[in-house]
Motif scaffolding. Sequence first.
Motif, PDB file in Angstrom:
ATOM      1  N   GLN A 168      59.879  59.864  18.926  1.00 54.84           N
ATOM      2  CA  GLN A 168      58.677  59.031  18.910  1.00 54.84           C
ATOM      3  C   GLN A 168      58.102  59.059  20.308  1.00 54.84           C
ATOM      4  O   GLN A 168      58.856  59.143  21.266  1.00 54.84           O
ATOM      5  CB  GLN A 168      59.091  57.608  18.489  1.00 54.84           C
ATOM      6  CG  GLN A 168      58.022  56.572  18.364  1.00 54.84           C
ATOM      7  CD  GLN A 168      57.589  55.956  19.682  1.00 54.84           C
ATOM      8  OE1 GLN A 168      58.334  55.994  20.676  1.00 54.84           O
ATOM      9  NE2 GLN A 168      56.399  55.437  19.733  1.00 54.84           N
ATOM     10  N   CYS A 171      52.551  54.584  22.803  1.00 48.22           N
ATOM     11  CA  CYS A 171      52.673  53.164  22.503  1.00 48.22           C
ATOM     12  C   CYS A 171      51.306  52.574  22.195  1.00 48.22           C
ATOM     13  O   CYS A 171      50.337  52.874  22.885  1.00 48.22           O
ATOM     14  CB  CYS A 171      53.291  52.458  23.704  1.00 48.22           C
ATOM     15  SG  CYS A 171      53.497  50.711  23.398  1.00 48.22           S
ATOM     16  N   ASP A 172      51.260  51.745  21.150  1.00 48.32           N
ATOM     17  CA  ASP A 172      50.012  51.049  20.795  1.00 48.32           C
ATOM     18  C   ASP A 172      50.110  49.563  21.108  1.00 48.32           C
ATOM     19  O   ASP A 172      49.274  48.778  20.678  1.00 48.32           O
ATOM     20  CB  ASP A 172      49.733  51.186  19.281  1.00 48.32           C
ATOM     21  CG  ASP A 172      49.517  52.622  18.864  1.00 48.32           C
ATOM     22  OD1 ASP A 172      49.136  53.431  19.717  1.00 48.32           O
ATOM     23  OD2 ASP A 172      49.743  52.932  17.675  1.00 48.32           O
ATOM     24  N   GLU A 187      50.758  55.921  19.711  1.00 48.58           N
ATOM     25  CA  GLU A 187      52.077  56.075  19.091  1.00 48.58           C
ATOM     26  C   GLU A 187      52.085  57.252  18.117  1.00 48.58           C
ATOM     27  O   GLU A 187      51.152  57.413  17.330  1.00 48.58           O
ATOM     28  CB  GLU A 187      52.360  54.784  18.335  1.00 48.58           C
ATOM     29  CG  GLU A 187      53.784  54.439  18.249  1.00 48.58           C
ATOM     30  CD  GLU A 187      53.920  53.094  17.571  1.00 48.58           C
ATOM     31  OE1 GLU A 187      53.759  52.080  18.250  1.00 48.58           O
ATOM     32  OE2 GLU A 187      54.162  53.093  16.369  1.00 48.58           O
ATOM     33  N   SER A 189      55.031  59.638  15.667  1.00 50.72           N
ATOM     34  CA  SER A 189      56.423  59.890  15.240  1.00 50.72           C
ATOM     35  C   SER A 189      56.552  61.320  14.744  1.00 50.72           C
ATOM     36  O   SER A 189      55.697  61.795  13.980  1.00 50.72           O
ATOM     37  CB  SER A 189      56.803  58.955  14.094  1.00 50.72           C
ATOM     38  OG  SER A 189      56.796  57.622  14.519  1.00 50.72           O
ATOM     39  N   ASN A 216      58.861  53.451  22.164  1.00 45.90           N
ATOM     40  CA  ASN A 216      59.109  52.367  21.211  1.00 45.90           C
ATOM     41  C   ASN A 216      59.849  52.989  20.061  1.00 45.90           C
ATOM     42  O   ASN A 216      59.320  53.114  18.967  1.00 45.90           O
ATOM     43  CB  ASN A 216      57.783  51.830  20.677  1.00 45.90           C
ATOM     44  CG  ASN A 216      57.258  50.756  21.567  1.00 45.90           C
ATOM     45  OD1 ASN A 216      57.778  49.654  21.563  1.00 45.90           O
ATOM     46  ND2 ASN A 216      56.243  51.087  22.313  1.00 45.90           N
ATOM     47  N   TYR A 220      59.494  53.921  15.028  1.00 40.60           N
ATOM     48  CA  TYR A 220      59.482  55.231  14.360  1.00 40.60           C
ATOM     49  C   TYR A 220      59.054  55.085  12.893  1.00 40.60           C
ATOM     50  O   TYR A 220      59.562  54.219  12.170  1.00 40.60           O
ATOM     51  CB  TYR A 220      60.887  55.857  14.423  1.00 40.60           C
ATOM     52  CG  TYR A 220      60.956  57.195  13.711  1.00 40.60           C
ATOM     53  CD1 TYR A 220      60.507  58.355  14.347  1.00 40.60           C
ATOM     54  CD2 TYR A 220      61.431  57.296  12.410  1.00 40.60           C
ATOM     55  CE1 TYR A 220      60.538  59.583  13.694  1.00 40.60           C
ATOM     56  CE2 TYR A 220      61.463  58.523  11.752  1.00 40.60           C
ATOM     57  CZ  TYR A 220      61.015  59.654  12.403  1.00 40.60           C
ATOM     58  OH  TYR A 220      61.032  60.860  11.751  1.00 40.60           O
TER      59      TYR A 220
END
Length: 480
Positions: A168, A171-172, A187, A189, A216, A220
């Motif tokens: 992953q 980041c949001d 973000e 995955s 983060n 995922y």
Amino acid sequence: MTENGKKRLFIKTYGCQMNVYDSARMADVLAPLGYTPVDSPRGADMVILNTCHIREKASEKVFSELGRLRAFKQAQEAAGKDMVLAVAGCVAQAEGEEILRRAPQVDLVFGPQTYHRLPEMVVRAARAAGKGDPKAGLLDIDFPVESKFDHLPEETADPGATAFLSVQEGCDKFCSFCVVPYTRGAEFSRPVAAVLAEARRLVAAGVQEITLLGQNVNAYHGAAEGGGTWGLGRLLRALAEIDGLNRLRYTTSHPRDMDDELIAVHGDEPKVMPYLHLPIQSGSDRVLAAMNRRHTADDYLRIVERLRRARPDIALSSDFIVGFPGESDADFAATLRLVNEVGYAQAYSFKYSPRPGTPAAVEDNQVSEAVKAERLAGLQQLLGEQAEAFNRACLGRRLPVLLERAGRKPGQLVGRSPYMQAVHVSLPALAIQRLKGQLVEVAVEAVSANSLTGRLIVDAEPSHPRPAAPSIATRSRISA
Ligand code: SAM
Ligand code: SF4
């Protein structure tokens, strides 16, 4: 250039495990061009600084390192050779143009999402140099539509017994102190099949322990082959089915994404190690709200309770920031109370450092350096006492240890316990080579705040004991 015609590649890595993973992938991408990793920038054909921007002075460190490297580059040029000098990672993403302006010796600047294009960049930089424009300075800090993961070659280096696997990125969440959403992007995955395939290749190459990585990681949600998405808990279960893979870890997790499935997997999948890095940053709800963490101290304590119910001996770790804008003495006292209540096996703590472009950096209620320093010292004292108490509780126990590498002292190997403690084991010379990379049983004979020392138990079957953990109430008496 080495004697066998290979080009020397030196990569210096700053910061987190994600950067360690990225540096290894950069070496993989450059291998087909004849680059082979070396341990020193002296005489290197290419030097990459893979940078971190998370705290202050990061960019100043990079500029001073670039100053030092200029001398190596000039020495190469004086010998009629070239040295490609590149800056990668989050400082490159955030300050790319400034780097090219202030450090004209730099040939390439690229961000964390574009290093799959490195071969093309190297060729373009060489072409620019051929046209008599050696200082063209190539900048590639896109957030490309295509994922770099779809364009990376298979891993080339011998990974050893433990490996990182990035699942992953980005980041949001936009915590108000943090640059990651700006430097690593949104973000993302990786699909389940790609993760499983990479894990199987690592295990075939001898890896026994995999740490899944992500800014983060527990957010995922990878696309599954049959449709839909899998969370991290389901992914861990699928990975645990790989024969020869004995240990699984993951980092870094956000409290908001600790879902039921992930907590349950700690209880019923023995390959998932009883250790979790779960940053809270502060014990004050007022500060947590100002940080935009979107959880309270009590939410966090409830998660810890559920984790301990699932896996009573789980060891916990966290990150803390002291001196966030507006943090009062009462807010800081709430952090100390939370630390006492949880009882950490280890933890990282930092003074708040204003990062340009983040909302907290322009708050006018900044805390003075002196207060930050005093709070950090108090917090670190408490965390140090807890780490030592946690280690002391292991004295006399038998722990399974995956011996990873040579220790600092001759005749020693170092590995990790299930709880992530470094364990030093002295061994006869003949046993060192045979046991490196093996999961062995160790009797713990001495402890410090940072590590354990133990003796190999011969002929013991490795096991994963579940020692009873002190209750939260007992833990709160570790230190007042
Ligand atoms: N995603 C993780 C989380 O939310 O907990 C953390 C990732 S961040 C790369 C690692 C740690 O660096 C954070 O947990 C935080 O404690 C620290 N950090 C980030 N920005 C900081 C800042 N501006 N000042 C001080 N520490 C910071
Ligand atoms: Fe940074 Fe972690 Fe917050 Fe994302 S969740 S903004 S990576 S601290």
